[in-house]
Write a protein that holds these residues in place. Structure first.
Motif, PDB file in Angstrom:
ATOM      1  N   ILE A 214     -12.101 -24.574  10.306  1.00  0.00           N
ATOM      2  CA  ILE A 214     -12.167 -23.117  10.204  1.00  0.00           C
ATOM      3  C   ILE A 214     -12.517 -22.703   8.774  1.00  0.00           C
ATOM      4  CG2 ILE A 214     -10.851 -20.983  10.417  1.00  0.00           C
ATOM      5  CD1 ILE A 214      -9.193 -22.352  12.585  1.00  0.00           C
ATOM      6  N   ALA A 215     -11.937 -23.393   7.788  1.00  0.00           N
ATOM      7  CA  ALA A 215     -12.239 -23.075   6.391  1.00  0.00           C
ATOM      8  C   ALA A 215     -13.721 -23.305   6.083  1.00  0.00           C
ATOM      9  CB  ALA A 215     -11.362 -23.912   5.468  1.00  0.00           C
TER      10      ALA A 215
ATOM     11  N   ILE B 258       2.354 -10.903  12.287  1.00  0.00           N
ATOM     12  CA  ILE B 258       1.529 -10.909  11.075  1.00  0.00           C
ATOM     13  C   ILE B 258       0.078 -10.985  11.504  1.00  0.00           C
ATOM     14  CG2 ILE B 258       0.992 -12.166   8.984  1.00  0.00           C
ATOM     15  CD1 ILE B 258       3.795 -13.158   8.927  1.00  0.00           C
ATOM     16  N   ALA B 259      -0.637  -9.863  11.406  1.00  0.00           N
ATOM     17  CA  ALA B 259      -2.043  -9.825  11.776  1.00  0.00           C
ATOM     18  C   ALA B 259      -2.834  -9.265  10.611  1.00  0.00           C
ATOM     19  CB  ALA B 259      -2.243  -8.959  13.020  1.00  0.00           C
ATOM     20  N   ILE B 260      -3.912  -9.947  10.221  1.00  0.00           N
ATOM     21  CA  ILE B 260      -4.761  -9.481   9.123  1.00  0.00           C
ATOM     22  C   ILE B 260      -5.810  -8.557   9.711  1.00  0.00           C
ATOM     23  CG2 ILE B 260      -6.315 -10.188   7.303  1.00  0.00           C
ATOM     24  CD1 ILE B 260      -4.929 -12.847   7.274  1.00  0.00           C
ATOM     25  N   PHE B 261      -5.687  -7.267   9.432  1.00  0.00           N
ATOM     26  CA  PHE B 261      -6.570  -6.300  10.064  1.00  0.00           C
ATOM     27  C   PHE B 261      -7.841  -6.145   9.229  1.00  0.00           C
ATOM     28  CE2 PHE B 261      -3.211  -5.955  12.632  1.00  0.00           C
ATOM     29  CZ  PHE B 261      -2.176  -5.106  12.289  1.00  0.00           C
ATOM     30  N   MET B 262      -8.952  -6.591   9.782  1.00  0.00           N
ATOM     31  CA  MET B 262     -10.234  -6.461   9.117  1.00  0.00           C
ATOM     32  C   MET B 262     -10.938  -5.190   9.596  1.00  0.00           C
ATOM     33  SD  MET B 262     -10.399  -9.096   7.179  1.00  0.00           S
ATOM     34  CE  MET B 262      -8.674  -8.738   6.930  1.00  0.00           C
ATOM     35  N   ILE B 263     -10.228  -4.056   9.524  1.00  0.00           N
ATOM     36  CA  ILE B 263     -10.754  -2.829  10.102  1.00  0.00           C
ATOM     37  C   ILE B 263     -10.767  -1.720   9.055  1.00  0.00           C
ATOM     38  CG2 ILE B 263     -10.442  -1.173  11.985  1.00  0.00           C
ATOM     39  CD1 ILE B 263     -11.029  -3.958  12.910  1.00  0.00           C
TER      40      ILE B 263
ATOM     41  N   GLU C  48     -15.219  -4.772   9.324  1.00  0.00           N
ATOM     42  CA  GLU C  48     -15.467  -4.789   7.885  1.00  0.00           C
ATOM     43  C   GLU C  48     -15.340  -6.207   7.369  1.00  0.00           C
ATOM     44  OE1 GLU C  48     -12.578  -3.149   4.946  1.00  0.00           O
ATOM     45  OE2 GLU C  48     -14.146  -1.665   4.650  1.00  0.00           O
ATOM     46  N   PHE C  49     -16.172  -6.551   6.436  1.00  0.00           N
ATOM     47  CA  PHE C  49     -16.149  -7.894   5.848  1.00  0.00           C
ATOM     48  C   PHE C  49     -15.290  -7.875   4.584  1.00  0.00           C
ATOM     49  CE2 PHE C  49     -17.572 -11.378   3.230  1.00  0.00           C
ATOM     50  CZ  PHE C  49     -17.785 -12.400   4.142  1.00  0.00           C
ATOM     51  N   ILE C  50     -14.181  -8.625   4.633  1.00  0.00           N
ATOM     52  CA  ILE C  50     -13.295  -8.742   3.469  1.00  0.00           C
ATOM     53  C   ILE C  50     -13.121 -10.229   3.158  1.00  0.00           C
ATOM     54  CG2 ILE C  50     -11.015  -8.269   2.517  1.00  0.00           C
ATOM     55  CD1 ILE C  50     -10.790  -5.902   4.343  1.00  0.00           C
ATOM     56  N   PRO C  51     -13.759 -10.748   2.116  1.00  0.00           N
ATOM     57  CA  PRO C  51     -13.628 -12.176   1.786  1.00  0.00           C
ATOM     58  C   PRO C  51     -12.175 -12.538   1.475  1.00  0.00           C
ATOM     59  CG  PRO C  51     -15.437 -11.148   0.579  1.00  0.00           C
ATOM     60  CD  PRO C  51     -14.658 -10.036   1.196  1.00  0.00           C
TER      61      PRO C  51
ATOM     62  N   LEU D 138     -11.163 -15.563  10.918  1.00  0.00           N
ATOM     63  CA  LEU D 138      -9.867 -15.228  10.316  1.00  0.00           C
ATOM     64  C   LEU D 138      -8.769 -15.171  11.377  1.00  0.00           C
ATOM     65  CD1 LEU D 138     -10.759 -12.498   7.666  1.00  0.00           C
ATOM     66  CD2 LEU D 138     -10.128 -14.885   7.277  1.00  0.00           C
ATOM     67  N   ALA D 139      -9.101 -14.648  12.554  1.00  0.00           N
ATOM     68  CA  ALA D 139      -8.124 -14.631  13.644  1.00  0.00           C
ATOM     69  C   ALA D 139      -7.764 -16.048  14.062  1.00  0.00           C
ATOM     70  CB  ALA D 139      -8.682 -13.846  14.829  1.00  0.00           C
TER      71      ALA D 139
END
Length: 439
Positions: free
Chosen positions: A350-351, A8-13, A224-227, A417-418
């Protein structure tokens, strides 16, 4: 099975099509399949399977078979001559009572679980490192591009000022100042390029790419910046259940507890049953050390018996070993509690970092628009000779600083986020305490 579907990886790309570039997904998949550290951890899992067999061997029967043969010669009353003989001997021994049996069986199972979780921890570490290297490559490549674009604009200003100087519309200082300003960006562009190459090398290392046969990996896309909205309370509870390092720490506690029980089993009696047997194809063969015919072999026989041993005084050997094992278990318990207590603090940190980065990104986004408009206006006025070259230099520096700061905020957002995914255990989500099988 460990497959990319379980990662599970959140891709900020934001993907850009390219035939030779690699995506973050392909980086993670290749790392999972070829990374040397992961391969070594898989081998450790196979080794643990063999160690489990050793722990379980305590309950299995032990059998021995032998066939002594020879020639008997000499004289004894009532017989003479030379006889050949062979004796078939066998023995079967089975543990009937041993307090070490239950903890040994559990310890063997825990050994495999430990190896599985060690594999999980290694996978998380290597995937996290590959993901950070991918983000670093995108960041430094973009930073190099921004600085090089700015350098080209400044170089255009150098050309403009030289033309104005040759036309007698500006003095020599304007041309010199523009040249100095453009040259200042050259080392900055080179530093960003070196950092990009270093990130590529880290990617190649994580993916086990042989650089003698292949080129450096080219990451695809741009940051890319995704809040994101994070639920700190629920994520903390979930992290305590799914983080691989916490599961591993708990397994070490279980293993130490079983080790202590195995050692303490020497306090209790040990009972075994045995069944030796002999088969003699001829009669009249003397046993070794026999002094009369009544002690000779008279045929095949099987004898059953049981025996026990009980250590009454151990002079501290067992007691000391038990105390040592207990200390190891308590140390593992303390380490586990520290890790569990740190989860909430780590996620909270982190938050908070993400909130600060979000605020910084919002501020820089607005400032970047203003700086771009201001720089465009100043460039036009400088070209027309309406404002001095110094104002152009100040404006361009402000624009570069704002754009670089905005890129850095986006980069830090992705890194945070990582870190959140790692700290909350989102790289893997298992339904129980066991790891997936490895193939």
């Amino acid at each position: 099975m460990i497959t990319t579907e379980r990662v599970i990886a959140i891709f900020m790309i934001c993907w850009v099509s390219s035939a030779s570039a690699i995506t973050l997904e392909s980086v993670l998949q290749t790392t999972l399949e070829k990374n040397p550290a992961i391969q070594e951890a898989k081998a450790g899992l196979e080794q643990a399977t063999g160690q489990r067999l050793i722990f379980r061997s305590i309950v299995w029967p032990r059998a021995e078979v032998g066939v002594p043969a020879g020639v008997q010669a000499g004289h004894r009353a009532g017989e003479s001559g030379v006889k050949g003989f062979a004796v078939g001997r066998g023995a079967l021994e089975q543990t009937l009572f041993d307090m070490a049996v239950p903890p040994s069986l559990r310890r063997g199972d825990v050994e495999v679980l430990i190896a599985q979780q060690q594999l999980n921890v290694t996978v998380v570490e290597q995937l996290h490192a590959a993901r950070l290297a991918f983000y670093a490559a995108l960041y430094n490549r973009s930073l190099e591009s921004i600085r090089d674009e700015q350098r080209q604009k400044l170089q255009q200003n150098v050309t403009t000022q030289k033309e104005r100087f040759e036309a007698g519309l500006a003095d020599k200082s304007a041309s010199t100042s523009a040249t100095v300003q453009a040259d200042e960006l050259v080392p900055q562009v080179e530093r960003a390029h070196r950092a990009y190459r270093e990130a590529q090398l880290k990617l190649a290392e994580a993916m086990a790419i042989n650089l003698a046969k292949s080129s450096l990996p080219e990451p695809e896309g741009e940051l890319e910046f995704i809040p994101m909205r994070l639920d700190l309370a629920s994520e903390t509870v979930a992290a305590l259940q799914r983080r691989a390092d916490l599961k591993l720490a708990r397994l070490f506690v279980r293993a130490a507890n079983e080790d202590q029980r195995i050692i303490a089993a020497d306090y209790y009696p040990f009972v075994v049953g045995s069944m030796p047997g002999e088969y003699v194809p001829v009669t009249g063969i003397h046993r070794q050390g026999s002094t009369s015919k009544t002690q000779d072999f008279i045929g095949s026989e099987i004898r059953e018996k049981a025996a026990y041993t009980w250590r009454v005084i151990d002079n501290g050997k067992v007691g000391g070993a038990v105390s040592k094992a207990r200390a190891a278990r308590e140390e593992n318990e303390l380490t586990c509690r520290k890790l569990e207590a740190n989860v909430s603090r780590e996620l909270s940190r982190i938050a908070n970092d993400l909130q600060a980065i979000d605020a910084r990104e919002s501020s820089l986004s607005t400032a970047s628009v203003v700086a771009e408009e201001s720089a465009r206006a100043v460039r036009e006025n400088v070209a027309n000779g309406l404002v001095p070259s110094l104002e152009y230099r100040v404006t361009e520096n402000a624009l570069l600083k704002t754009r670089s700061g905005l890129l850095d905020a986006v980069y830090q957002h992705n890194l945070a986020l990582a870190e959140w995914d790692r700290a909350s255990g989102r790289y893997f989500q298992f339904s129980d305490d066991t790891a997936p099988n490895v193939h």
